[in-house]
Design a protein around this motif. Structure first.
Motif, PDB file in Angstrom:
ATOM      1  N   GLU A 203      -1.762   9.852  -8.953  1.00  0.00           N
ATOM      2  CA  GLU A 203      -1.165   9.711  -7.444  1.00  0.00           C
ATOM      3  C   GLU A 203      -2.555   8.875  -6.560  1.00  0.00           C
ATOM      4  OE1 GLU A 203      -1.437  12.324  -3.568  1.00  0.00           O
ATOM      5  OE2 GLU A 203      -1.555  13.311  -5.267  1.00  0.00           O
ATOM      6  N   ALA A 204      -3.621   9.037  -6.978  1.00  0.00           N
ATOM      7  CA  ALA A 204      -4.432   8.309  -6.343  1.00  0.00           C
ATOM      8  C   ALA A 204      -4.553   6.837  -6.617  1.00  0.00           C
ATOM      9  CB  ALA A 204      -6.008   8.939  -6.681  1.00  0.00           C
ATOM     10  N   TYR A 205      -4.169   6.757  -8.014  1.00  0.00           N
ATOM     11  CA  TYR A 205      -4.177   4.954  -8.566  1.00  0.00           C
ATOM     12  C   TYR A 205      -3.087   4.634  -7.869  1.00  0.00           C
ATOM     13  CZ  TYR A 205      -3.134   1.579 -11.812  1.00  0.00           C
ATOM     14  OH  TYR A 205      -2.623   0.410 -12.591  1.00  0.00           O
ATOM     15  N   SER A 206      -1.886   5.165  -7.925  1.00  0.00           N
ATOM     16  CA  SER A 206      -0.720   4.379  -7.023  1.00  0.00           C
ATOM     17  C   SER A 206      -0.883   4.249  -5.428  1.00  0.00           C
ATOM     18  CB  SER A 206       0.324   5.625  -7.314  1.00  0.00           C
ATOM     19  OG  SER A 206       0.641   5.623  -8.668  1.00  0.00           O
ATOM     20  N   TYR A 207      -1.603   5.360  -5.120  1.00  0.00           N
ATOM     21  CA  TYR A 207      -1.782   5.038  -3.680  1.00  0.00           C
ATOM     22  C   TYR A 207      -2.885   3.742  -3.275  1.00  0.00           C
ATOM     23  CZ  TYR A 207      -2.997   6.728   1.219  1.00  0.00           C
ATOM     24  OH  TYR A 207      -3.139   6.973   2.499  1.00  0.00           O
ATOM     25  N   ILE A 208      -3.716   3.480  -4.214  1.00  0.00           N
ATOM     26  CA  ILE A 208      -4.297   2.272  -3.861  1.00  0.00           C
ATOM     27  C   ILE A 208      -3.440   0.884  -4.028  1.00  0.00           C
ATOM     28  CG2 ILE A 208      -6.362   0.743  -4.636  1.00  0.00           C
ATOM     29  CD1 ILE A 208      -7.742   3.346  -5.884  1.00  0.00           C
ATOM     30  N   ILE A 209      -2.753   0.672  -5.090  1.00  0.00           N
ATOM     31  CA  ILE A 209      -2.036  -0.301  -5.437  1.00  0.00           C
ATOM     32  C   ILE A 209      -0.717  -0.498  -4.405  1.00  0.00           C
ATOM     33  CG2 ILE A 209      -2.687  -0.756  -7.801  1.00  0.00           C
ATOM     34  CD1 ILE A 209      -0.241   0.436  -9.017  1.00  0.00           C
ATOM     35  N   LYS A 210      -0.316   0.711  -4.001  1.00  0.00           N
ATOM     36  CA  LYS A 210       0.850   0.800  -2.940  1.00  0.00           C
ATOM     37  C   LYS A 210       0.275  -0.224  -1.802  1.00  0.00           C
ATOM     38  CE  LYS A 210       3.196   5.264  -3.509  1.00  0.00           C
ATOM     39  NZ  LYS A 210       3.466   6.496  -3.093  1.00  0.00           N
ATOM     40  N   VAL A 211      -0.835  -0.020  -1.448  1.00  0.00           N
ATOM     41  CA  VAL A 211      -1.480  -0.783  -0.354  1.00  0.00           C
ATOM     42  C   VAL A 211      -1.817  -2.294  -0.595  1.00  0.00           C
ATOM     43  CG1 VAL A 211      -2.835  -0.697   1.640  1.00  0.00           C
ATOM     44  CG2 VAL A 211      -1.836   1.595   0.892  1.00  0.00           C
ATOM     45  N   VAL A 212      -2.946  -2.213  -1.780  1.00  0.00           N
ATOM     46  CA  VAL A 212      -3.553  -3.428  -1.881  1.00  0.00           C
ATOM     47  C   VAL A 212      -3.080  -4.299  -3.163  1.00  0.00           C
ATOM     48  CG1 VAL A 212      -5.488  -2.943  -0.341  1.00  0.00           C
ATOM     49  CG2 VAL A 212      -5.403  -2.257  -2.900  1.00  0.00           C
ATOM     50  N   GLY A 213      -2.284  -3.547  -3.599  1.00  0.00           N
ATOM     51  CA  GLY A 213      -1.630  -4.306  -4.955  1.00  0.00           C
ATOM     52  C   GLY A 213      -0.753  -5.474  -4.743  1.00  0.00           C
ATOM     53  N   LYS A 214      -0.412  -6.211  -5.731  1.00  0.00           N
ATOM     54  CA  LYS A 214       0.623  -7.234  -5.789  1.00  0.00           C
ATOM     55  C   LYS A 214       1.799  -6.575  -5.399  1.00  0.00           C
ATOM     56  CE  LYS A 214       2.697 -11.424  -6.476  1.00  0.00           C
ATOM     57  NZ  LYS A 214       2.347 -12.219  -5.310  1.00  0.00           N
ATOM     58  N   ASN A 215       2.593  -7.264  -4.308  1.00  0.00           N
ATOM     59  CA  ASN A 215       3.934  -6.604  -3.748  1.00  0.00           C
ATOM     60  C   ASN A 215       3.660  -5.313  -3.035  1.00  0.00           C
ATOM     61  OD1 ASN A 215       5.514  -8.521  -5.252  1.00  0.00           O
ATOM     62  ND2 ASN A 215       5.873  -6.987  -6.623  1.00  0.00           N
ATOM     63  N   GLY A 216       2.097  -5.371  -2.446  1.00  0.00           N
ATOM     64  CA  GLY A 216       1.953  -4.052  -1.879  1.00  0.00           C
ATOM     65  C   GLY A 216       2.075  -4.193  -0.474  1.00  0.00           C
ATOM     66  N   LEU A 217       2.011  -3.222   0.318  1.00  0.00           N
ATOM     67  CA  LEU A 217       2.271  -3.011   1.804  1.00  0.00           C
ATOM     68  C   LEU A 217       1.609  -4.195   2.783  1.00  0.00           C
ATOM     69  CD1 LEU A 217       2.500   0.813   2.117  1.00  0.00           C
ATOM     70  CD2 LEU A 217       4.436  -0.816   1.627  1.00  0.00           C
ATOM     71  N   LEU A 218       0.334  -4.500   2.306  1.00  0.00           N
ATOM     72  CA  LEU A 218      -0.394  -5.467   3.176  1.00  0.00           C
ATOM     73  C   LEU A 218       0.288  -6.671   2.948  1.00  0.00           C
ATOM     74  CD1 LEU A 218      -3.978  -4.083   3.086  1.00  0.00           C
ATOM     75  CD2 LEU A 218      -2.514  -3.893   5.143  1.00  0.00           C
ATOM     76  N   GLU A 219       0.526  -7.059   1.660  1.00  0.00           N
ATOM     77  CA  GLU A 219       1.016  -8.389   1.249  1.00  0.00           C
ATOM     78  C   GLU A 219       2.519  -8.595   2.122  1.00  0.00           C
ATOM     79  OE1 GLU A 219       1.664 -11.250  -2.463  1.00  0.00           O
ATOM     80  OE2 GLU A 219       1.856  -9.096  -2.926  1.00  0.00           O
TER      81      GLU A 219
END
Length: 224
Positions: A203-219
């Motif tokens: 869950e924590a791993y997914s949380y990070i990449i949801k926001v700052v990963g490729k196709n993430g929310l910030l991008e």
């Protein structure tokens, strides 16, 4: 909205497929318009970029101010009453707390704000003789303006703690927002931290990449 102090994406790892990007962008735009004033105010008071605040709202609650998790986390940025108390205590202890923040807190909490301001310790270290219990309620945290301010204060505290050699490690700040103030993400590169976190909590791993990963929310928010 303030500019981000980190390159986005921070990692090529993905959570969201390309097909999800238009829907995510539309949903974030809807949330951003609905809570524009509250997000802008929190951004101004805490210096946390609105894009980060909006990403957390999307991830935590999908914009539902009334939601309560099975663990008792409440509202848009999913905070427990105890966490709300601790955020005020930490903001004050770290000398980040400003007069405008206090004014807004008093608007919603009145004299109750003095409870966390007088706390000597964060809640799990509190002793009976210096703590009178949570002053914040679930109803308080279902107020968007207060909830967003407290969530922005918390991620702002964590961001301050994760400027490392002049570089913001937003990945570490995010995982501690998700897993708790005392979670230890460890040292190393973004990829090393992701591998370590993945081994401890998917869950924590997914949380990070949801926001700052490729196709993430910030991008996604930067998409034209």
């Amino acid at each position: 909205m303030a500019e981000l102090a980190v390159p986005i994406p921070m990692t090529p790892r993905t959570f969201y497929p390309v097909a999800a990007l238009p829907q995510n962008k539309t949903k974030m735009e809807t949330i951003g318009k609905k809570y524009f004033n509250e997000i802008k105010l929190a951004e101004t008071l805490t210096n946390v970029p609105g894009a980060i605040i909006l990403s957390l709202i999307f991830t935590e609650s999908a914009g539902n101010p009334s939601i309560v998790s099975s663990a008792g986390a409440v509202g848009l940025m999913q905070l427990k009453p105890q966490t709300g108390n601790d955020v005020i205590h930490l903001e004050n202890k770290s000398k980040r707390l400003t007069a405008p923040e206090i004014e807004l807190l008093k608007k919603h909490l009145g004299a109750r704000v003095n409870g966390p301001l007088k706390q000597q310790y964060i809640s799990h270290k509190i002793k009976e003789n210096n703590y009178t219990g949570n002053v914040m309620t679930r109803a308080d945290l279902q107020k968007p303006e207060l909830n967003i301010l407290l969530g922005a204060m918390l991620i702002g505290i964590l961001i301050d703690q994760h400027y490392e050699q002049g570089v913001l490690r937003l990945d570490k700040a995010l995982v501690r927002y998700n897993q708790g103030y005392f979670f230890k993400p460890g040292t190393g590169t973004v990829e090393q931290v992701l591998d370590r976190v993945k081994g401890r909590s998917r869950e924590a791993y997914s949380y990070i990449i949801k926001v700052v990963g490729k196709n993430g929310l910030l991008e996604t928010q930067s998409m034209v």
